[in-house]
Design an enzyme around this catalytic site. Structure first.
Site, PDB file in Angstrom:
ATOM      1  N   GLN A 165       0.828  -1.281   0.062  1.00  0.00           N
ATOM      2  CA  GLN A 165      -0.013   0.135  -0.163  1.00  0.00           C
ATOM      3  C   GLN A 165       0.875   1.185  -0.005  1.00  0.00           C
ATOM      4  O   GLN A 165       1.549   1.673   0.767  1.00  0.00           O
ATOM      5  CB  GLN A 165      -1.001   0.133   1.182  1.00  0.00           C
ATOM      6  N   GLN A 167       0.180   4.564  -1.195  1.00  0.00           N
ATOM      7  CA  GLN A 167      -0.384   5.857  -0.738  1.00  0.00           C
ATOM      8  C   GLN A 167      -0.353   6.229   0.751  1.00  0.00           C
ATOM      9  O   GLN A 167      -0.674   5.308   1.464  1.00  0.00           O
ATOM     10  CB  GLN A 167      -1.877   6.216  -1.268  1.00  0.00           C
ATOM     11  N   TYR A 297      -7.363  -0.443   3.331  1.00  0.00           N
ATOM     12  CA  TYR A 297      -8.517   0.311   2.751  1.00  0.00           C
ATOM     13  C   TYR A 297      -9.483  -0.402   2.242  1.00  0.00           C
ATOM     14  O   TYR A 297      -9.495  -1.541   1.992  1.00  0.00           O
ATOM     15  CB  TYR A 297      -7.730   1.375   1.853  1.00  0.00           C
ATOM     16  N   GLY A 298     -10.560   0.251   1.752  1.00  0.00           N
ATOM     17  CA  GLY A 298     -11.682  -0.079   1.086  1.00  0.00           C
ATOM     18  C   GLY A 298     -10.960  -0.465  -0.509  1.00  0.00           C
ATOM     19  O   GLY A 298     -11.304  -1.862  -0.909  1.00  0.00           O
ATOM     20  N   GLU A 301      -6.540   2.469  -6.039  1.00  0.00           N
ATOM     21  CA  GLU A 301      -6.427   2.708  -7.309  1.00  0.00           C
ATOM     22  C   GLU A 301      -5.300   2.437  -8.100  1.00  0.00           C
ATOM     23  O   GLU A 301      -4.950   2.885  -9.075  1.00  0.00           O
ATOM     24  CB  GLU A 301      -7.100   3.975  -7.845  1.00  0.00           C
ATOM     25  N   HIS A 325     -15.604   3.864  -7.736  1.00  0.00           N
ATOM     26  CA  HIS A 325     -14.472   4.782  -7.104  1.00  0.00           C
ATOM     27  C   HIS A 325     -13.218   4.545  -7.612  1.00  0.00           C
ATOM     28  O   HIS A 325     -12.510   5.592  -8.231  1.00  0.00           O
ATOM     29  CB  HIS A 325     -14.631   4.992  -5.484  1.00  0.00           C
ATOM     30  N   GLU A 326     -12.750   3.213  -7.281  1.00  0.00           N
ATOM     31  CA  GLU A 326     -11.390   3.024  -7.793  1.00  0.00           C
ATOM     32  C   GLU A 326     -11.133   3.129  -9.342  1.00  0.00           C
ATOM     33  O   GLU A 326     -10.214   3.443  -9.748  1.00  0.00           O
ATOM     34  CB  GLU A 326     -11.017   1.620  -7.479  1.00  0.00           C
ATOM     35  N   HIS A 329     -10.798   6.558 -10.458  1.00  0.00           N
ATOM     36  CA  HIS A 329      -9.588   7.114 -10.267  1.00  0.00           C
ATOM     37  C   HIS A 329      -8.651   7.085 -11.563  1.00  0.00           C
ATOM     38  O   HIS A 329      -7.369   7.708 -11.435  1.00  0.00           O
ATOM     39  CB  HIS A 329      -8.620   6.522  -9.138  1.00  0.00           C
ATOM     40  N   GLU A 348      -9.334  12.533  -4.598  1.00  0.00           N
ATOM     41  CA  GLU A 348     -10.590  12.046  -3.829  1.00  0.00           C
ATOM     42  C   GLU A 348     -11.916  12.726  -4.242  1.00  0.00           C
ATOM     43  O   GLU A 348     -13.101  11.698  -4.415  1.00  0.00           O
ATOM     44  CB  GLU A 348     -10.571  11.802  -2.354  1.00  0.00           C
ATOM     45  N   ASP A 399       0.065  23.202   3.906  1.00  0.00           N
ATOM     46  CA  ASP A 399       0.914  22.295   4.675  1.00  0.00           C
ATOM     47  C   ASP A 399       0.548  22.723   6.308  1.00  0.00           C
ATOM     48  O   ASP A 399       0.549  24.044   6.714  1.00  0.00           O
ATOM     49  CB  ASP A 399       2.568  22.733   4.553  1.00  0.00           C
ATOM     50  N   TYR A 410     -13.569  13.955   0.366  1.00  0.00           N
ATOM     51  CA  TYR A 410     -14.250  13.188  -0.532  1.00  0.00           C
ATOM     52  C   TYR A 410     -15.579  13.742  -0.690  1.00  0.00           C
ATOM     53  O   TYR A 410     -16.007  14.080  -1.994  1.00  0.00           O
ATOM     54  CB  TYR A 410     -14.515  11.843  -0.002  1.00  0.00           C
ATOM     55  N   ARG A 581      -9.380  -3.081   7.818  1.00  0.00           N
ATOM     56  CA  ARG A 581      -9.962  -1.839   7.140  1.00  0.00           C
ATOM     57  C   ARG A 581      -9.857  -0.740   8.008  1.00  0.00           C
ATOM     58  O   ARG A 581     -10.800  -0.763   9.009  1.00  0.00           O
ATOM     59  CB  ARG A 581     -11.192  -2.053   6.427  1.00  0.00           C
TER      60      ARG A 581
HETATM   61  N1  BES Z   1      -6.756   6.254  -2.881  1.00  0.00           N
HETATM   62  C1  BES Z   1      -7.956   6.131  -1.790  1.00  0.00           C
HETATM   63  C2  BES Z   1      -7.311   5.244  -0.717  1.00  0.00           C
HETATM   64  C3  BES Z   1      -6.197   6.051   0.220  1.00  0.00           C
HETATM   65  C4  BES Z   1      -6.583   7.198   0.404  1.00  0.00           C
HETATM   66  C5  BES Z   1      -5.012   5.461   0.606  1.00  0.00           C
HETATM   67  C6  BES Z   1      -5.620   8.041   1.230  1.00  0.00           C
HETATM   68  C7  BES Z   1      -4.170   6.125   1.420  1.00  0.00           C
HETATM   69  C8  BES Z   1      -4.404   7.311   1.697  1.00  0.00           C
HETATM   70  C9  BES Z   1      -8.986   5.020  -2.289  1.00  0.00           C
HETATM   71  O1  BES Z   1      -9.441   5.321  -3.573  1.00  0.00           O
HETATM   72  C10 BES Z   1     -10.193   5.196  -1.611  1.00  0.00           C
HETATM   73  O2  BES Z   1     -10.758   6.352  -1.576  1.00  0.00           O
HETATM   74  N2  BES Z   1     -10.551   4.250  -0.915  1.00  0.00           N
HETATM   75  C11 BES Z   1     -12.086   4.333  -0.373  1.00  0.00           C
HETATM   76  C12 BES Z   1     -13.096   3.976  -1.043  1.00  0.00           C
HETATM   77  C13 BES Z   1     -14.591   4.579  -0.849  1.00  0.00           C
HETATM   78  C14 BES Z   1     -14.386   6.084  -0.736  1.00  0.00           C
HETATM   79  C15 BES Z   1     -15.410   4.032  -1.962  1.00  0.00           C
HETATM   80  C16 BES Z   1     -11.792   3.362   1.062  1.00  0.00           C
HETATM   81  O3  BES Z   1     -10.623   2.740   1.452  1.00  0.00           O
HETATM   82  O4  BES Z   1     -12.723   3.479   1.808  1.00  0.00           O
HETATM   83 ZN    ZN Z   2     -10.211   7.354  -3.717  1.00  0.00          ZN
END
Ligand code: BES
Ligand code: ZN
Length: 629
Positions: A165, A167, A297-298, A301, A325-326, A329, A348, A399, A410, A581
């Site tokens: 992972q 990100q 995470y859920g 992407e 969602h993914e 992206h 996001e 920052d 989101y 998660r």
């Molecule tokens: N890119 C994100 C996951 C992420 C965000 C990882 C910030 C690390 C730091 C991914 O696309 C995401 O938003 N996942 C959500 C999905 C949901 C909004 C449908 C999640 O993991 O819950």
């Molecule tokens: Zn996302």
């Protein structure tokens, strides 16, 4: 002191002098030097890289996976462009054990690792001289980005599993490169793993695996389009593949594959819908892997290989907004990428808007509007919690500000675009968003850029920008008063049922036929203080403890823990022991923590048993709750 050098080929402008802008709009050709933004708001403070001096354009990994030692080891060969006279390159490194740095001809280069700074890791400085390709030999044990699962943490319980992972800034724990979203790189990899494990990555697999004759196989991958380095990802395990459409399919452990395939079988149609909305899918294949439940995470992407939690599998495709969602992206995030993490609403928020448009296309307006209404309620809840003036509720986060969380990045981000859609109509709005993706394809973006682009190409004038509160939406905390409101009819029946329950305890007769969004709405709008008797009645009437829908199960457990409901503790313990998660794990520990004398000992006891099974990202977020002692 370091000389300030001419920027030349390293900046956006220079790249444009050799590559005409029209060409940059197309799928980036292999080994294209992707532009880097040079404006102050695009300065990424999470990286040590100094791309104006020298920057990585291509990463070639040659790595072996060792599941026993939880170690990844081998080499990374980096292609570099450097300003004339620049003799060093600075990379990001967090905990890598580096053994050598050499030129293509094998000549050792001088290198040093500077002082480490918490999350950010340390600068790895290499004296490159005239070299434009360097090879770093290294290994990483228990890297934060990587989670090595024991067989017991998998569905099959027979083989170990690995996933990464990246990100936001974790890939520097297993790849020595410039780990900044504005510094795009192409990449390739050769990965060896013990049989019978398969390896997948966020690149296109090259050929078939090579049998090395020593119980191991080598897998090759390539990503010929420049991507932000947080998008380099790997997974390995006992996994099989099931095709969905001609360019879509899903990987999962054999025990999960059937359910994973059923749940994701709308994906090819989702890609088609997304293309109709905002232009061609530019990455070739769109595959997914459904990981073991420890995935933090859920979804993530990762290009051409979305990573998914298995907790979205409900058996009725009611939680597949995650896939939408993914997939979205692939435009917002992977094609047009936030240059800095303080602008992650560009990834996001835009994606959450796009997600809902895909959901509407595939599942219809009723479901789409209900999901919008749930998202809107979450914004209101967050604003009530942290205050409308809290700096963390602005979309753009300079920052030092701490985000008020996902409901802002989101949901407020999506609400902003929905407001613009409502103001200017779908046709004009969609044309605008499509040209935004086209114009910035394979490039980084900032809040200032989207502001200017909206003003020039959708809104039309300064006065109009003022009228629709463009600046307020992007830069100010709170929710501008012209926000597009959710459809009041979306949950009319549910809200009436919830009011009836609050009044005299009458249970909703329609529950069994309700959609998942409706059930979630009901569970979220219940009176938050419930007696043990009331909770027992709810549970037995609605079958909450045995729900196969993890979003509903989570809301029930959260409600129960917030009311010190002892009978739910074993259920919470099983859930927290199975699922990693963060979205579920952190609030449940927080709910326990908030219950002082009753909850804290339970939280400590459960966490002692589950912490080792969580990814570093989940561990970090729960550790912070416990730190508030
Ligand atoms: N890119 C994100 C996951 C992420 C965000 C990882 C910030 C690390 C730091 C991914 O696309 C995401 O938003 N996942 C959500 C999905 C949901 C909004 C449908 C999640 O993991 O819950
Ligand atoms: Zn996302």
């Amino acid at each position: 002191m370091r000389r300030i050098l001419p920027v030349l080929a390293l900046m956006a402008g220079a790249a444009c002098t050799t590559i005409p802008p029209e060409a940059m709009q197309e799928a980036a050709p292999a080994r294209m030097v992707a532009p880097v933004l040079a404006t102050p708001d695009a300065l990424d403070t999470s990286t040590y890289a100094q791309p104006q001096l020298a920057r990585v354009t291509h990463v070639a990994l040659n790595l072996d996976l060792d599941f026993v030692a939880r170690r990844i080891a081998g080499t990374a060969t980096l292609d570099i462009v450097a300003a004339p006279g620049a003799d060093t390159i600075v990379l990001d490194d967090k905990g890598l054990a580096i053994t050598s740095v050499t030129t293509e001809a094998g000549r050792p280069l001088q290198w040093s690792v500077g002082a480490a700074d918490g999350e950010k890791g340390a600068p790895l400085e290499i004296v490159i001289g005239a070299a434009r390709r360097v090879t770093i030999a290294y290994s990483a044990v228990d890297a934060d980005a990587l989670q090595w699962l024991a067989p017991e943490q998998t569905a099959g319980r027979e083989h170990p599993f690995l996933f990464s992972q990246g990100q936001s800034i974790l890939n520097r724990t297993w790849i020595p490169t410039q780990d900044s979203p504005g510094i795009r790189q192409t990449w390739e990899a050769r990965i060896t793993a013990p049989k019978p494990l398969d390896v997948v990555m966020s690149g296109i697999q090259q050929g078939t695996p090579e049998d090395l004759g020593d119980g191991r196989r080598a897998f090759r991958f390539a990503m010929d389009k420049p991507v932000a380095p947080y998008l380099i990802a790997i997974a390995a395990g006992d996994i099989d593949f099931a095709p969905i459409g001609s360019r879509t399919g899903v990987w999962a452990e054999p025990a999960t594959l059937g359910r994973a395939h059923y749940e994701t079988s709308d994906t090819e149609r989702m890609v088609e819908a997304a293309e109709r909305l905002y232009g061609p899918y530019r990455w070739g294949r769109y595959d997914m892997i459904v990981l073991p439940p420890a995935f933090p995470y859920g979804g993530m992407e990762n290009p051409v290989m979305t990573f998914l939690t298995p907790t979205f599998i409900a058996g009725d495709r009611s939680l597949t907004g995650l896939v939408a969602h993914e997939l979205a992206h692939s435009w917002s995030g992977n094609l047009v990428t936030n240059a800095v993490w303080g602008d992650s609403w560009l990834n996001e928020g835009v994606t959450s808007y796009f997600e809902n448009r895909i959901v509407e296309e595939i599942y219809g307006t009723k479901r789409a509007r209900q999901e919008v209404a749930l998202d809107y309620a979450a914004i209101i809840e967050t604003l009530a919690e942290v205050g409308e003036d809290a700096p963390g509720t602005a979309l753009h986060q300079p920052d030092g500000t701490e985000s008020a969380g996902s409901a802002i990045i989101y949901n407020k981000g999506a609400a902003f675009l929905r407001t613009l859609e409502q103001e200017y109509g779908r046709e004009r709005f969609d044309a605008w968003l499509r040209q935004w993706f086209d114009k910035h394809a394979f490039q980084p973006a900032t809040s200032a850029m989207i502001y200017e682009d909206l003003k020039a190409n959708l809104v039309g004038s300064e006065a109009e920008a003022e009228r629709i509160k463009l600046r307020e939406w992007i830069y100010a905390p709170g929710l501008p008063e012209n926000v597009a409101k959710p459809d009041p009819a979306a949950f009319a029946e549910i809200d009436a049922a919830s009011a009836a329950y609050a009044k005299d305890g009458s249970l909703p007769s329609g529950w069994a036929a309700w959609t998942s969004a409706e059930r979630q709405r009901f569970l979220q709008s219940l009176p938050q203080e419930r007696s043990a008797g009331q909770l027992a009645t709810l549970d037995s009437a609605l079958g909450l403890s045995t729900s196969g829908n993890n979003e509903e199960l989570f809301l029930w457990i959260e409600l129960a823990l917030a009311n010190r409901y002892d009978p739910a503790v074993p259920l919470a313990e099983r859930f927290l022991g199975r699922v990693g998660r963060t979205k579920f794990v952190r609030p449940l520990f927080a709910a326990l923590w908030a219950q002082g004398d009753w909850g804290r000992p339970i939280a400590r006891r459960i966490y002692a048993g589950t912490r080792d099974g969580y990814h570093a990202a989940t561990r970090g977020s729960v550790d912070r709750i416990f730190a508030n002692d």
